[in-house]
Design a protein around this motif. Sequence first.
Motif, PDB file in Angstrom:
ATOM      1  N   ILE A 332       0.849  -1.193   0.000  1.00  0.00           N
ATOM      2  CA  ILE A 332       0.000   0.000   0.000  1.00  0.00           C
ATOM      3  C   ILE A 332       0.888   1.248   0.000  1.00  0.00           C
ATOM      4  O   ILE A 332       1.909   1.294   0.689  1.00  0.00           O
ATOM      5  N   SER A 333       0.504   2.233  -0.812  1.00  0.00           N
ATOM      6  CA  SER A 333       1.259   3.488  -0.873  1.00  0.00           C
ATOM      7  C   SER A 333       0.313   4.618  -1.235  1.00  0.00           C
ATOM      8  O   SER A 333      -0.827   4.392  -1.663  1.00  0.00           O
ATOM      9  N   MET A 336      -1.337   4.911  -4.998  1.00  0.00           N
ATOM     10  CA  MET A 336      -2.280   3.931  -5.543  1.00  0.00           C
ATOM     11  C   MET A 336      -3.591   4.632  -5.907  1.00  0.00           C
ATOM     12  O   MET A 336      -4.005   5.583  -5.241  1.00  0.00           O
ATOM     13  N   ARG A 338      -7.801   4.712  -6.447  1.00  0.00           N
ATOM     14  CA  ARG A 338      -8.857   4.398  -5.476  1.00  0.00           C
ATOM     15  C   ARG A 338      -9.188   2.918  -5.454  1.00  0.00           C
ATOM     16  O   ARG A 338      -9.330   2.316  -4.387  1.00  0.00           O
ATOM     17  N   GLU A 340      -7.329   0.324  -6.408  1.00  0.00           N
ATOM     18  CA  GLU A 340      -6.213  -0.452  -5.858  1.00  0.00           C
ATOM     19  C   GLU A 340      -6.157  -0.324  -4.334  1.00  0.00           C
ATOM     20  O   GLU A 340      -5.939  -1.307  -3.620  1.00  0.00           O
ATOM     21  N   ARG A 341      -6.364   0.904  -3.848  1.00  0.00           N
ATOM     22  CA  ARG A 341      -6.296   1.133  -2.405  1.00  0.00           C
ATOM     23  C   ARG A 341      -7.416   0.395  -1.675  1.00  0.00           C
ATOM     24  O   ARG A 341      -7.178  -0.233  -0.639  1.00  0.00           O
ATOM     25  N   GLU A 342      -8.625   0.503  -2.202  1.00  0.00           N
ATOM     26  CA  GLU A 342      -9.762  -0.162  -1.556  1.00  0.00           C
ATOM     27  C   GLU A 342      -9.557  -1.671  -1.506  1.00  0.00           C
ATOM     28  O   GLU A 342      -9.882  -2.327  -0.508  1.00  0.00           O
ATOM     29  N   LEU A 345      -6.898  -2.332   1.199  1.00  0.00           N
ATOM     30  CA  LEU A 345      -7.461  -2.137   2.537  1.00  0.00           C
ATOM     31  C   LEU A 345      -8.334  -3.314   2.949  1.00  0.00           C
ATOM     32  O   LEU A 345      -8.283  -3.776   4.099  1.00  0.00           O
ATOM     33  N   GLY A 358       4.762  -1.158   2.751  1.00  0.00           N
ATOM     34  CA  GLY A 358       4.252   0.139   2.339  1.00  0.00           C
ATOM     35  C   GLY A 358       5.077   1.292   2.849  1.00  0.00           C
ATOM     36  O   GLY A 358       6.124   1.120   3.489  1.00  0.00           O
ATOM     37  N   ALA A 361       1.821   5.506   4.128  1.00  0.00           N
ATOM     38  CA  ALA A 361       0.404   5.183   3.926  1.00  0.00           C
ATOM     39  C   ALA A 361      -0.080   4.115   4.903  1.00  0.00           C
ATOM     40  O   ALA A 361      -1.273   4.035   5.194  1.00  0.00           O
ATOM     41  N   SER A 364      -2.163   5.458   7.838  1.00  0.00           N
ATOM     42  CA  SER A 364      -3.451   6.120   7.620  1.00  0.00           C
ATOM     43  C   SER A 364      -4.544   5.492   8.473  1.00  0.00           C
ATOM     44  O   SER A 364      -4.531   4.292   8.756  1.00  0.00           O
ATOM     45  N   VAL A 367      -6.330   2.254   7.362  1.00  0.00           N
ATOM     46  CA  VAL A 367      -5.607   0.982   7.307  1.00  0.00           C
ATOM     47  C   VAL A 367      -5.843   0.241   8.627  1.00  0.00           C
ATOM     48  O   VAL A 367      -5.392   0.674   9.684  1.00  0.00           O
TER      49      VAL A 367
END
Length: 666
Positions: A332-333, A336, A338, A340-342, A345, A358, A361, A364, A367
């Motif tokens: 995670i970074s 990424m 939206r 990819e991040r979702e 997560l 990561g 990030a 956050s 996470v």
Amino acid sequence: MQFSDIKGFGEKRIAVLKAAGFTSPEDLITYFPLRYIDTSSLTRLEDASEGDRVVVCACTHETPKVAYIRKRLNLVKVKFIYDNKTVWCSWFNQPFMAKNIVPNRYYYIAGKLKKFKSTYEIVTPELIKFTGNEPLVIPVYKPIGKINSGLISEAIKAALGAVSVDSYIPQSIAEKYELGNIDKAFSAIHFPRAMSEVYAAQRLLSIERLSYMLAAYSLIKAADSDSRTYIYKDKKDKVNELIGSLPYSLTGAQKRCLDALLCGFTSDKKVNALLEGDVGSGKTVVAMLCMYFAAMSGYQSALMAPTEILAAQHYRNAIGFLEKHGLRCGYISGSMNRREREEALFNIAVGNYDCIFGTHALMSDDVRFKNLSLVIIDEQHRFGVAQRAALENKSQGADSIVMSATPIPRTLALTLYADLDRLVIDELPSGKARINTRFVPPEREKGMWDYIAAKAAAGEQTYVVVPKITSDDDDGGCSAEAVYERYKSRFGDVIALVHGKQKESERSENMRKFAAGEIKILVATTVIEVGIDVANATTMVIYDSDRFGLSQLHQLRGRVGRGKIDSYCFVLTSAENPETRARLEKFIACSDGFELAEFDFLTRGAGDFIGYNQHGNGGSFPSDPGLIALCKVIKDDLLLDFGATEKIRDSLTCGRSEFFNKLTLN
């Protein structure tokens, strides 16, 4: 107070400041001067050495003109007279200087000196009109985008006039140790009346920063129980099987450190360790073996790195190493998208990932881990106290390993990391390629590039590191962009440029191509300093090497010699200052990172490890052994003061500046 309240700052300049991380004018007061021009102490040129920083007050002798040398390269060269001596000043790709310089006017000129038989030259100097009303000491700031030093200075003056600064150190403790006023120290750093004021203010801010750090570390440790929360199954046999599958043998030092960590995991006390090792000593494989051990008990582990380049490399290595043995790895970074991040997560939260890699990030709020038992922080000194606490607090009771690829001087390590068990990998793998370090004088620079070309033709790769991105300082046209433009036509598609102001996609693509061998020569700033691992890279070139500390030079040198081929590190500098030369000669003669770290600490302090600069620029803050010893004593007094401890404890949860307690609008 808003940026718009400052004269000369409209929407465009405000946007530049905010893009650089300045959210309010108050942020500017921790943007310290890069250096100072002391007009009370002009230089006798005949006594100065090549490469020395000099200050003169000279008169223009002729009307400035722009010379267009070739496409994208022009030069303004102006003749000045100082003390009956000719001083040439030149600026590359700054044609506006021809209009800015008025004939028959006096100017203060500050920059690095070049000496010839009967004349002198200063390339890209700072230039300030002489009016007779200048302060004796003029601060010089690194430009923020196109916002120059003068505008930054005016903005800081406005900000300082609107706020007062409150220290973490109570008045009673400050008086006990004869410390000054931190509010006045900020004014003295930005607008000193003499250089003695600068040195006193820098010392006070060093004490403030380091005393805070030491007290904060102690409070974090005190608030966190040492008793074990996560109970591991004794799966050392599984780890040994994994070690047996490696294509190489672990060194004795790696085995010793790994055994200590695994024993810690199966003890009744939580692991809280500092894992140190020289460049190429194999810290990362020890960390990943620990992550594997945690996964064998059904737990998650997270490894946080300071840059996306390094975090992504750890992730790729984990895929090639840990996933082959049944583990599931995630990444995670901040860059990424939206979707990819979702997805990341979700997989972290439900436990689909055993090992997560990561950047910042990972800290956050969104996470959330399912069962995080092990936190590993790479390049610990690049993170603040609150950042380290934020990741560790993602899971109460998690074991913690902080790693440093930069050998930390023993005195400093015992001070900054007194709350950690110190494990040192003090042995390099057998058969490791040798790295030969050589100084390259100007007359041999062409031959060096011929060598680079021959290596590229043979399939080997080269890093060319330049400290500056653009020629906006006294680098004489020696910047990453200038070097790249100079050799692009010769090498074509096999040379590329990487620096921190590029788009992440462009930077990552160039790094990918270099790692894949498609690019043979990578011109870069220090974004490649830590952790980048390209086994085929056999040559490192470091321009303006006098601008780096020994530990940083050693890190850069460690980017080559990572395969089987003996490698070279070429060091270039125009500086002839005796102290600078002695430092570089020490680097050339010594390959032991711990020895270099101790030497650097004693001669230059610990700025690289403590990280004083809020926005990463300026300020040469003292951090010698005596000052560190004083801060340890002040820390003890802070922990006995209820009000002080509450302020520091509050800062760890509120994410306040670590330089001072608060800013109060006047």
